[in-house]
Design a protein around this motif. Structure first.
Motif, mmCIF file in Angstrom:
data_model
loop_
_atom_site.group_PDB
_atom_site.id
_atom_site.type_symbol
_atom_site.label_atom_id
_atom_site.label_comp_id
_atom_site.label_asym_id
_atom_site.label_seq_id
_atom_site.Cartn_x
_atom_site.Cartn_y
_atom_site.Cartn_z
ATOM 1 N N ASN A 1 28.992 -147.361 -82.581
ATOM 2 C CA ASN A 1 28.319 -147.176 -83.864
ATOM 3 C C ASN A 1 27.700 -145.775 -83.875
ATOM 4 O O ASN A 1 26.660 -145.540 -83.250
ATOM 5 C CB ASN A 1 27.248 -148.251 -84.055
ATOM 6 C CG ASN A 1 26.607 -148.213 -85.430
ATOM 7 O OD1 ASN A 1 26.375 -147.150 -86.005
ATOM 8 N ND2 ASN A 1 26.306 -149.379 -85.971
ATOM 9 N N GLU B 1 35.055 -143.340 -79.712
ATOM 10 C CA GLU B 1 35.611 -144.390 -80.562
ATOM 11 C C GLU B 1 35.161 -145.767 -80.067
ATOM 12 O O GLU B 1 35.054 -146.022 -78.881
ATOM 13 C CB GLU B 1 37.135 -144.309 -80.565
ATOM 14 C CG GLU B 1 37.797 -145.126 -81.646
ATOM 15 C CD GLU B 1 39.284 -144.840 -81.769
ATOM 16 O OE1 GLU B 1 39.867 -145.218 -82.800
ATOM 17 O OE2 GLU B 1 39.852 -144.218 -80.846
ATOM 18 N N THR C 1 31.147 -133.280 -85.833
ATOM 19 C CA THR C 1 31.254 -134.420 -86.749
ATOM 20 C C THR C 1 30.137 -134.395 -87.783
ATOM 21 O O THR C 1 30.375 -134.653 -88.970
ATOM 22 C CB THR C 1 31.274 -135.734 -85.961
ATOM 23 O OG1 THR C 1 32.487 -135.794 -85.186
ATOM 24 C CG2 THR C 1 31.235 -136.937 -86.882
ATOM 25 N N SER D 1 36.314 -138.199 -78.122
ATOM 26 C CA SER D 1 36.509 -139.489 -78.776
ATOM 27 C C SER D 1 36.966 -140.600 -77.837
ATOM 28 O O SER D 1 37.189 -141.728 -78.273
ATOM 29 C CB SER D 1 37.534 -139.343 -79.916
ATOM 30 O OG SER D 1 38.741 -138.783 -79.435
ATOM 31 N N GLU E 1 37.202 -143.720 -75.615
ATOM 32 C CA GLU E 1 36.381 -144.927 -75.708
ATOM 33 C C GLU E 1 35.456 -145.108 -74.510
ATOM 34 O O GLU E 1 34.336 -145.590 -74.646
ATOM 35 C CB GLU E 1 37.288 -146.159 -75.868
ATOM 36 C CG GLU E 1 37.989 -146.227 -77.213
ATOM 37 C CD GLU E 1 38.721 -147.551 -77.411
ATOM 38 O OE1 GLU E 1 38.267 -148.578 -76.870
ATOM 39 O OE2 GLU E 1 39.754 -147.544 -78.103
ATOM 40 N N VAL F 1 35.869 -138.278 -87.623
ATOM 41 C CA VAL F 1 35.254 -137.994 -86.328
ATOM 42 C C VAL F 1 36.190 -137.075 -85.546
ATOM 43 O O VAL F 1 37.406 -137.314 -85.493
ATOM 44 C CB VAL F 1 34.973 -139.289 -85.549
ATOM 45 C CG1 VAL F 1 34.303 -138.974 -84.213
ATOM 46 C CG2 VAL F 1 34.098 -140.224 -86.376
ATOM 47 N N TYR G 1 39.591 -139.353 -85.630
ATOM 48 C CA TYR G 1 39.800 -140.678 -86.213
ATOM 49 C C TYR G 1 38.876 -140.884 -87.410
ATOM 50 O O TYR G 1 37.832 -140.248 -87.534
ATOM 51 C CB TYR G 1 39.602 -141.778 -85.163
ATOM 52 C CG TYR G 1 38.200 -141.946 -84.615
ATOM 53 C CD1 TYR G 1 37.309 -142.871 -85.171
ATOM 54 C CD2 TYR G 1 37.766 -141.208 -83.511
ATOM 55 C CE1 TYR G 1 36.038 -143.050 -84.653
ATOM 56 C CE2 TYR G 1 36.493 -141.378 -82.985
ATOM 57 C CZ TYR G 1 35.629 -142.302 -83.558
ATOM 58 O OH TYR G 1 34.368 -142.471 -83.047
ATOM 59 N N ASP G 2 39.323 -141.770 -88.311
ATOM 60 C CA ASP G 2 38.526 -142.110 -89.485
ATOM 61 C C ASP G 2 37.528 -143.201 -89.129
ATOM 62 O O ASP G 2 37.824 -144.103 -88.325
ATOM 63 C CB ASP G 2 39.430 -142.590 -90.629
ATOM 64 C CG ASP G 2 40.314 -141.480 -91.167
ATOM 65 O OD1 ASP G 2 39.814 -140.340 -91.293
ATOM 66 O OD2 ASP G 2 41.498 -141.743 -91.445
ATOM 67 N N TYR G 3 36.370 -143.110 -89.750
ATOM 68 C CA TYR G 3 35.279 -144.036 -89.410
ATOM 69 C C TYR G 3 34.433 -144.267 -90.654
ATOM 70 O O TYR G 3 34.226 -143.338 -91.451
ATOM 71 C CB TYR G 3 34.425 -143.415 -88.293
ATOM 72 C CG TYR G 3 33.255 -144.266 -87.856
ATOM 73 C CD1 TYR G 3 33.436 -145.327 -86.980
ATOM 74 C CD2 TYR G 3 31.967 -144.005 -88.317
ATOM 75 C CE1 TYR G 3 32.364 -146.107 -86.565
ATOM 76 C CE2 TYR G 3 30.892 -144.773 -87.910
ATOM 77 C CZ TYR G 3 31.090 -145.834 -87.036
ATOM 78 O OH TYR G 3 30.042 -146.602 -86.643
ATOM 79 N N THR G 4 33.962 -145.481 -90.828
ATOM 80 C CA THR G 4 33.041 -145.781 -91.927
ATOM 81 C C THR G 4 31.623 -145.814 -91.382
ATOM 82 O O THR G 4 31.274 -146.684 -90.574
ATOM 83 C CB THR G 4 33.381 -147.121 -92.599
ATOM 84 O OG1 THR G 4 34.714 -147.069 -93.097
ATOM 85 C CG2 THR G 4 32.432 -147.385 -93.769
ATOM 86 N N LYS H 1 30.681 -153.510 -91.839
ATOM 87 C CA LYS H 1 30.971 -152.376 -92.708
ATOM 88 C C LYS H 1 31.166 -152.790 -94.158
ATOM 89 O O LYS H 1 31.089 -151.962 -95.060
ATOM 90 C CB LYS H 1 32.203 -151.620 -92.192
ATOM 91 C CG LYS H 1 31.942 -150.981 -90.832
ATOM 92 C CD LYS H 1 33.105 -150.173 -90.325
ATOM 93 C CE LYS H 1 32.765 -149.554 -88.966
ATOM 94 N NZ LYS H 1 33.877 -148.753 -88.427
#
Length: 355
Positions: free
Chosen positions: A241, A238, A281, A78, A80, A23, A30-33, A329
């Protein structure tokens, strides 16, 4: 009832998409699943929260223009706490934590909802192509039958359609810096933004849309973004979903397509008007075509609902929300759920299981 059953069966996921993505935000990456829902249709009502900017705002010029496009962005943000409401309020108040906020867009979407800032039919400042030029078509003197032709640029700088030279010369690739010319050459095909230039086939003849060289990104791009499109910002903050935001955005796009008599071909990235890597993204993770598939499903569902069909998801698993979103996840299989289809006095319940 048969076509509604067919629709539900076709769009429910046989396998849940679980995809690691990156992302991209201006504060940090940042990494995101990414975890898909049980289907491509989002089982929730379409709701828009009005937060319209005052007509006295500088970022709401109030000009009425016809709409030929829907433009999808992401906020590139990003943080929050930078939710859809945060960015909607930034437009309305013309300010945010870093000072004055001059941009505007019709909608912003996040986990917290769909907010509308500018009326659909008005101009907003989001696409980077200025407001000096409207959507316009130019005759090319090329005929054909291919509705999606290959657009290139000839060695002497003219647009070509499926290899046939047009009468329209591509913009020169020209840029100055500090009074010095740093680039001055004929354009090549590689100078076209990766979503292409508008090319319409009308009564057997091709027309090209209004276009220009964007000197920030040094790509040939399209006009009509600010004036003639409905702009949507989608949040990537961040802690949220992202797949849910994309589904809500797809539902909004489908409704805008229906309300404005537009098609999936009229849904464009911000990149189309400027060459900017936006929605970044989606683009960087190769998810744009998947997003369009979500839009197509939402549009099909909307047409069925206009005929009187209703859809409801009944989850037998604690990790599936009533809207079809999966809340974990790492999946605990099997996932069981039902979809209820109702029209008039008839009801059908379909059983699903993902192993």
């Amino acid at each position: 009832m048969e076509k509604a059953i067919k629709f539900i069966n076709e769009q429910m996921n046989k396998e849940i998409l679980v995809k690691p993505i990156r992302v991209y935000g201006w504060q940090k990456e940042y990494d995101y699943t990414l975890v898909s829902g049980v289907g491509k249709y989002l089982f929730e009502d379409f709701e828009v929260i009005d937060n319209i900017a005052p007509i006295t705002n500088e970022n709401r010029p109030g000009d009425i223009k016809p709409k030929y496009y829907i433009t999808v962005h992401d906020t590139g943000d990003s943080g929050e706490n930078h939710t859809a409401k945060f960015w909607s309020d930034a437009v309305k108040q013309e300010g945010w934590e870093q000072g004055k906020y001059a941009c505007s867009y019709q909608y912003v979407v996040g986990n917290d909802g769909i907010y509308q800032n500018i009326p659909d039919n008005e101009v907003a400042w989001h696409a980077g192509d200025t407001t000096k030029y409207d959507y316009k078509l130019y005759k090319t003197n090329v005929k054909g039958t291919n509705i999606k032709p290959n657009l290139t640029i000839s060695i002497d700088g003219y647009f070509e359609i499926d290899g046939k030279k047009t009468i329209i010369k591509a913009p020169l690739i020209y840029k100055e810096k500090d009074g010095q010319i740093i680039e001055n050459r004929l354009a090549t095909t590689n100078d076209i933004n990766d979503q292409g230039i508008l090319c319409k086939l009308i009564d057997g003849e091709y027309y090209l849309g209004e276009h220009y060289l964007n000197t920030t990104y040094m790509l040939i791009a399209n006009r009509g973004g600010n004036n003639n499109s409905i702009g949507i910002e989608s949040c990537i903050n961040e802690g949220t979903n992202i797949y849910y935001t994309w589904q809500k955005t797809a539902k909004l796009v489908a409704h805008l397509m229906y309300n404005n008599n537009l098609t999936i071909d009229d849904v464009k990235q911000h990149h189309y008007y400027s060459g900017k890597n936006c929605p970044q993204t989606m683009r960087m993770n190769d998810m744009w075509d998947y997003f369009l598939s979500l839009v197509n499903v939402e549009y099909q569902a909307l047409l069925l609902m206009k005929e009187g069909y209703q859809f409801k998801l009944i989850a037998d698993s604690p990790v599936i929300n009533s809207n079809g979103i999966i809340t974990v996840k790492e999946l605990l299989k099997p996932l069981k759920y039902q979809v209820e289809i109702i029209k008039d006095q008839e009801k059908v319940i379909l059983d699903f299981e993902i192993n």
